[in-house]
Write an enzyme that holds these catalytic residues in place. Structure first.
Site, PDB file in Angstrom:
ATOM      1  N   HIS A 157      59.252  47.531 -24.364  1.00 56.28           N
ATOM      2  CA  HIS A 157      58.421  47.867 -23.192  1.00 56.28           C
ATOM      3  C   HIS A 157      58.737  47.049 -21.943  1.00 56.28           C
ATOM      4  CE1 HIS A 157      55.955  50.422 -25.686  1.00 56.28           C
ATOM      5  NE2 HIS A 157      55.496  49.418 -26.417  1.00 56.28           N
ATOM      6  N   ASP A 283      55.492  49.656 -36.913  1.00 56.84           N
ATOM      7  CA  ASP A 283      54.108  50.125 -36.748  1.00 56.84           C
ATOM      8  C   ASP A 283      54.003  51.632 -36.995  1.00 56.84           C
ATOM      9  OD1 ASP A 283      55.558  50.685 -34.467  1.00 56.84           O
ATOM     10  OD2 ASP A 283      54.196  49.666 -33.081  1.00 56.84           O
TER      11      ASP A 283
HETATM   12  O1  V1P Z   1      46.355  49.611 -24.923  1.00 58.36           O
HETATM   13  C1  V1P Z   1      46.775  48.604 -24.360  1.00 58.36           C
HETATM   14  C2  V1P Z   1      46.382  48.277 -23.003  1.00 58.36           C
HETATM   15  C3  V1P Z   1      45.891  47.144 -22.349  1.00 58.36           C
HETATM   16  N1  V1P Z   1      45.596  48.029 -21.197  1.00 58.36           N
HETATM   17  C4  V1P Z   1      46.021  47.522 -19.955  1.00 58.36           C
HETATM   18  C5  V1P Z   1      46.288  49.136 -21.859  1.00 58.36           C
HETATM   19  N2  V1P Z   1      47.637  47.755 -24.952  1.00 58.36           N
HETATM   20  C6  V1P Z   1      48.106  47.910 -26.305  1.00 58.36           C
HETATM   21  C7  V1P Z   1      49.560  47.459 -26.357  1.00 58.36           C
HETATM   22  C8  V1P Z   1      50.304  47.907 -27.572  1.00 58.36           C
HETATM   23  C9  V1P Z   1      51.716  47.335 -27.554  1.00 58.36           C
HETATM   24  C10 V1P Z   1      52.645  47.882 -28.612  1.00 58.36           C
HETATM   25  C11 V1P Z   1      53.968  47.144 -28.596  1.00 58.36           C
HETATM   26  C12 V1P Z   1      55.080  47.725 -29.450  1.00 58.36           C
HETATM   27  O2  V1P Z   1      55.442  49.034 -29.047  1.00 58.36           O
HETATM   28  C13 V1P Z   1      56.372  46.884 -29.348  1.00 58.36           C
HETATM   29  C14 V1P Z   1      56.303  45.461 -29.711  1.00 58.36           C
HETATM   30  O3  V1P Z   1      54.690  47.836 -30.793  1.00 58.36           O
HETATM   31  C15 V1P Z   1      47.245  47.068 -27.188  1.00 58.36           C
HETATM   32  C16 V1P Z   1      46.550  47.432 -28.326  1.00 58.36           C
HETATM   33  C17 V1P Z   1      46.496  48.750 -28.949  1.00 58.36           C
HETATM   34  N3  V1P Z   1      45.678  48.880 -29.975  1.00 58.36           N
HETATM   35  O4  V1P Z   1      47.132  49.668 -28.541  1.00 58.36           O
HETATM   36  N4  V1P Z   1      46.999  45.781 -26.988  1.00 58.36           N
HETATM   37  C18 V1P Z   1      46.205  45.351 -27.975  1.00 58.36           C
HETATM   38  N5  V1P Z   1      45.944  46.344 -28.826  1.00 58.36           N
HETATM   39  C19 V1P Z   1      45.734  43.986 -28.117  1.00 58.36           C
HETATM   40  C20 V1P Z   1      44.884  43.661 -29.176  1.00 58.36           C
HETATM   41  C21 V1P Z   1      44.424  42.345 -29.279  1.00 58.36           C
HETATM   42  C22 V1P Z   1      44.818  41.386 -28.347  1.00 58.36           C
HETATM   43  C23 V1P Z   1      45.677  41.714 -27.333  1.00 58.36           C
HETATM   44  C24 V1P Z   1      46.126  43.019 -27.209  1.00 58.36           C
HETATM   45 ZN    ZN Z   2      54.908  49.757 -31.287  1.00 60.07          ZN
END
Ligand code: V1P
Ligand code: ZN
Ligand code: CA
Length: 396
Positions: A157, A283
């Site tokens: 990303h 994932d």
């Molecule tokens: O949904 C979001 C956000 C935050 N907003 C601004 C939109 N973020 C997700 C990011 C997921 C990243 C995936 C990375 C990869 O593709 C490659 C390494 O796997 C997110 C989520 C979710 N459930 O989608 N962030 C978090 N959860 C999160 C949870 C706890 C603490 C910090 C972040």
């Molecule tokens: Zn991912």
């Protein structure tokens, strides 16, 4: 054409830096770099380290990362410390401009979340994981190895001047650029992480020597990063060298491979790459803590086995994966697939074996099927047809 001798032994090199596994995104964060140490422990316990060469290389340099990022962003990453972030308002503002540190939740929950926290030794972490992917790419370009592995890479990303989705620097863009200058005319990038590989796609939208193909969960623009619609096929200069394969939540092995195999066969036919980079985000496995696809370890590994069958230089990278025992099982299995060695289902006794209790100490764990049956079939067929039509454009 797939090579008849798909099961033949290949020369494999492998990068693992234990310093990466001590990196801490924070107590409540989903990204746990320790999963790479668990993978390594498992790989070692199955005796796989003796069957490949270990890449021992210095971290990347700022100059290396300039292949993918602006100097301004790299200077910030280099200079940013948790202390400066906590104590200095101007630093927090500058960090926020590059999507680093806490931002208010878009959903308006009122709480501060941080996908890309300002963590201890951030710059060292970036240089090490990107250094692994760069060294792996150079190992392939040297012709000494047919497969190169870096499970700590795959951070798809990160953008030119922004962090995103747990990714600070885009080691994949750096590695692909190194392959292009190395000796490969055309490079294919395949992304089986549950999320859309937006950072890599954007970096090569106008580059006709690189084709990017991402398979990802996509549900009405709710799932991060909300991009990767089937209709997104790149810019005029390199139209149809960007492919997106959106999948419904619950997609399991059978449905996944009804799309993956015919699409990848056709991609190989029409693009004829000289090297392949596979982002193996874990994932997309069943039971992941944040995504909802349903691949088994064998189903995920089948993507690796399938691409190994083409006898092209292959770079295997990590990515997402948030149920860490599943991630380590998967990447260990895929290391064995790359080497061409069958490994038993019983997890050997080793320092991290307690993590596998919930899966009965078996590599191939079982998860309840969460797929929603027939509802997906029509939609899947449509997606496949759209993607195949895009590929027809490329073959003209
Ligand atoms: O949904 C979001 C956000 C935050 N907003 C601004 C939109 N973020 C997700 C990011 C997921 C990243 C995936 C990375 C990869 O593709 C490659 C390494 O796997 C997110 C989520 C979710 N459930 O989608 N962030 C978090 N959860 C999160 C949870 C706890 C603490 C910090 C972040
Ligand atoms: Zn991912
Ligand atoms: Ca993907």
């Amino acid at each position: 054409q797939q090579h008849a001798d798909g099961g033949g032994k290949k020369r494999v090199c492998y990068y693992y830096d234990p310093r990466i596994s001590y990196v801490d995104y924070g107590e409540k964060h989903e990204m746990v770099p320790h999963r790479v140490a668990m993978t390594h422990g498992l790989v070692k316990s199955y005796g796989l380290l003796d069957l490949m060469d270990r890449l021992r290389v210095a971290p990347a340099t700022k100059e290396d990362l300039l292949l993918a990022h602006s100097e301004d962003y790299l200077n910030l990453l280099r200079d940013l410390t948790p202390a400066a972030y906590d104590n200095d308002e101007a630093t927090r503002k500058r960090a926020a401009e590059h999507r680093l540190g806490s931002v208010p939740d878009e959903g308006g929950s009122g709480c501060l979340i941080s996908d890309n926290p300002v963590i201890e030794d951030l710059w060292d972490y970036c240089l090490r994981y990107a250094g692994g992917s760069l060294a792996a790419a150079r190992a392939l370009a040297s012709g000494r190895y047919e497969i190169a592995i870096n499970w700590s890479g795959g951070m798809h990303h990160a953008c030119e001047d922004k962090a995103s989705g747990f990714c600070y620097v885009n080691d994949i863009v750096v590695a692909i650029k190194a392959l292009l200058v190395g000796r490969f005319e055309r490079v294919l990038y395949v992304d089986i992480d549950a999320h859309h590989g937006d950072g890599v796609e954007n970096a090569f939208l106008k580059e006709s020597r690189v084709m990017t193909v991402s398979f990802h969960q996509y549900d009405g623009k709710k799932f991060f990063p909300r991009t990767g619609d089937v209709k997104d096929v790149g810019a005029t200069e390199a139209m149809y060298r960007t492919l997106n394969v959106p999948l419904d939540p619950g997609t399991g092995d059978v449905r996944y491979h009804k799309l993956f195999q015919p699409i990848m066969e056709r991609v190989m036919d029409v693009f004829r790459p000289d090297a392949v980079v596979l982002q193996c985000g874990a994932d997309s496995l069943a039971g992941d803590r944040i995504a909802g696809l349903g691949l088994s370890v064998r189903g995920h590994g089948k993507c690796v086995r399938f691409l190994c069958g083409y006898d092209l230089p292959l770079l295997l990278l990590g990515g997402g994966g948030y149920t860490i025992n599943h991630v380590a099982s998967c990447w260990c299995y895929e290391t064995a697939v790359a080497i061409g060695k069958e490994i038993p289902d019983d997890i050997p006794h080793h320092e991290y074996d307690k993590y596998y209790q919930s899966q009965g100490y078996k590599l191939h764990y079982h998860e309840a099927d969460r797929s929603n049956g027939k509802a997906q079939t029509k939609h899947m067929a449509e997606v496949k047809q759209r993607v195949m039509e895009h590929l027809d454009q490329l073959s003209d």
